[in-house]
Enzyme design. Structure first.
Site, mmCIF file in Angstrom:
data_model
loop_
_atom_site.group_PDB
_atom_site.id
_atom_site.type_symbol
_atom_site.label_atom_id
_atom_site.label_comp_id
_atom_site.label_asym_id
_atom_site.label_seq_id
_atom_site.Cartn_x
_atom_site.Cartn_y
_atom_site.Cartn_z
ATOM 1 N N LYS A 49 0.842 -1.199 0.000
ATOM 2 C CA LYS A 49 0.000 0.000 0.000
ATOM 3 C C LYS A 49 0.879 1.253 0.000
ATOM 4 O O LYS A 49 2.081 1.173 0.278
ATOM 5 C CB LYS A 49 -0.915 -0.018 1.223
ATOM 6 C CG LYS A 49 -0.165 0.092 2.543
ATOM 7 C CD LYS A 49 -1.068 -0.208 3.734
ATOM 8 C CE LYS A 49 -0.281 -0.101 5.028
ATOM 9 N NZ LYS A 49 -0.985 -0.701 6.164
ATOM 10 N N TYR A 103 12.217 31.854 3.354
ATOM 11 C CA TYR A 103 10.929 32.412 3.768
ATOM 12 C C TYR A 103 10.901 32.703 5.266
ATOM 13 O O TYR A 103 11.409 31.900 6.067
ATOM 14 C CB TYR A 103 9.798 31.410 3.496
ATOM 15 C CG TYR A 103 9.384 31.286 2.051
ATOM 16 C CD1 TYR A 103 9.136 32.401 1.260
ATOM 17 C CD2 TYR A 103 9.194 30.027 1.498
ATOM 18 C CE1 TYR A 103 8.723 32.247 -0.058
ATOM 19 C CE2 TYR A 103 8.779 29.868 0.186
ATOM 20 C CZ TYR A 103 8.548 30.987 -0.589
ATOM 21 O OH TYR A 103 8.138 30.840 -1.873
HETATM 22 C C1 LIG Z 1 -0.145 -1.728 6.820
HETATM 23 C C2 LIG Z 1 -0.733 -2.978 7.296
HETATM 24 C C3 LIG Z 1 0.076 -4.088 7.567
HETATM 25 C C4 LIG Z 1 1.585 -4.046 7.517
HETATM 26 O O1 LIG Z 1 2.082 -3.477 8.695
HETATM 27 P P1 LIG Z 1 3.661 -3.316 8.932
HETATM 28 O O2 LIG Z 1 3.761 -2.802 10.306
HETATM 29 O O3 LIG Z 1 4.113 -2.322 7.911
HETATM 30 O O4 LIG Z 1 4.266 -4.642 8.718
HETATM 31 C C5 LIG Z 1 -0.551 -5.271 7.903
HETATM 32 N N1 LIG Z 1 -1.896 -5.352 7.986
HETATM 33 C C6 LIG Z 1 -2.699 -4.295 7.754
HETATM 34 C C7 LIG Z 1 -4.153 -4.458 7.854
HETATM 35 C C8 LIG Z 1 -2.149 -3.069 7.413
HETATM 36 O O5 LIG Z 1 -2.945 -2.026 7.202
#
Ligand SMILES: *Cc1c(COP(=O)(O)O)cnc(C)c1O
Length: 392
Positions: free
Chosen positions: A40, A276
């Protein structure tokens, strides 16, 4: 030609570090558990396209995305394996989900009903993952609502209950895992009651990186590995928990390096205001290096007057406020600094290092946010362990 020669800013993805991290987690995976790589947020900022390609070569079993759009990219990059849609699904996008052959995470009956009708029309079945609420109170079906979902699955023709999942609230934030253990036992008892009501062969998954590292009982059939695959620790607490446990120490290698080139270079007199808001005033004659990146590229504005970059192997402090696409640094102490010199914003150069954890501490956030907000517009270049360009 190597695109880095003419780029003003780019991200390098170290394919060997990625392979190393995956092998570290594979070794710790209980037998029978498969590996789902979470990609993601543009693969945590690493680039969804290159990471999908690397995952295809690295015996990853499954990918996890947040959105239909991410899933479309993953398919366009040639990934044929299973894809878990972890985020919510709009009921009007069920056809897109079927086109892309995704496994949805189910938390709403309304969406499940739309999926059922669409899949019946096509004469196909959809493997669904029911997300169970165990204490995070984010996504997930409340215990009292589970029976109505099971009724639907029992009578449905096209949606099939394939997996059960949950997600931990604080497994990375603390070395005290009592809350996670409570969530785990709630999950187990929900699973037991669902199985006793006639569902079998379900794929169970609860673990993220920190869970895999600190509470192996969470691994079940599938582990949803995110940040660790990219060589970053979920938190200091996770690192501490891992180091105090028995067995070999886990060594992760950061996969991502962010670099840019000096876009302009000049001397300013002592007493000159820089940037700035006149927040910085030069205490001496200062060699100013103008870098062509800013907060819109993912270099957090909170780093203003605080961070340093690496220039010719030395630290060069950020002066004044970070702009949308420009950052000013003090290059006075860098010997023989020249226009278009490469600068390391995030990563290692010689004996100096600015890691995501350091940037996160400066910006009062977490490494997840540092990397996931790197602009998707920055070119991602895949390199080997020595920084040599790898072909696509
Ligand atoms: C992002 C996410 C993960 C992965 O988590 P990490 O801490 O990056 O390993 C796993 N399960 C869900 C539902 C997530 O949203």
């Amino acid at each position: 030609m190597d695109p880095r020669e003419t780029s003003l800013s780019w991200i390098e993805i170290d394919a060997e570090a990625f392979r190393h991290n995956l092998s570290v987690f594979r070794r710790r995976l209980p037998s029978g558990s498969r590996l789902l790589l979470v990609v993601k947020a543009n693969a945590y900022g690493h680039g969804l396209a290159p990471i999908t390609q690397l995952a295809s070569r690295e015996a990853v079993d499954q990918l996890g995305v947040h959105s239909i759009e991410e899933a479309a990219t993953v398919r366009a990059e040639g990934w044929r394996g299973p894809v878990l849609l972890m985020g919510p699904l709009h009921h009007l996008r069920v056809d897109a989900l079927l086109d892309l052959q995704l496994e949805p995470t189910i938390t709403e009956l309304h969406v499940l009903d739309h999926l059922e009708s669409a899949a019946v029309r096509r004469g196909i079945t959809v493997p669904c993952h029911l997300k169970l609420e165990t204490g995070t109170h984010r996504q997930g079906v409340m215990e009292e609502d589970v029976p109505s979902f099971l009724d639907r699955f029992r009578t449905a023709r096209a949606v099939r209950l394939h997996g059960l999942s949950t997600h931990f609230a604080n497994i990375e934030d603390t070395t005290d895992h009592r809350y996670a253990e409570e969530q785990l036992s709630r999950f187990r008892s929900l699973v037991a009651s669902i199985e006793s009501s006639g569902f079998s062969g379900l794929t169970l998954h609860t673990a993220c990186t920190a869970a895999l590292l600190t509470l192996p009982a969470t691994c079940f059939d599938l582990v949803r590995l995110g940040i660790g695959a990219y060589g970053l620790w979920p938190s200091r607490e996770t690192l501490a928990s891992t180091r105090t446990g028995s067995g070999e120490a886990v060594q992760l290698r950061p996969v991502l390096t962010w670099k840019c080139r000096i876009g302009s270079l000049k001397w300013t007199p002592a007493g000159a205001y820089v940037g700035y808001g006149c927040s910085y005033r030069a205490v001496r004659r200062t060699r100013l290096a103008i870098l062509p990146i800013g907060y819109a590229d993912g270099y957090d504005r909170a780093l203003s007057d605080l961070a340093h970059v690496i220039l010719r192997g030395q630290r060069a402090p950020v002066l004044g406020r970070i702009c949308m696409n420009i950052t000013l640094v003090d290059a006075s102490d860098a010997p023989e600094v020249a226009l278009e010199d490469p600068v390391t914003l995030l990563g290692r150069e010689g004996s100096e290092r600015v890691d995501a954890e350091r940037l996160a501490a400066w910006a009062d956030t977490i490494p997840y946010e540092v990397v996931s907000r790197l602009s998707p517009g920055l070119p991602r270049i895949v390199v080997d362990g020595e920084g040599r360009l790898l072909p696509d």
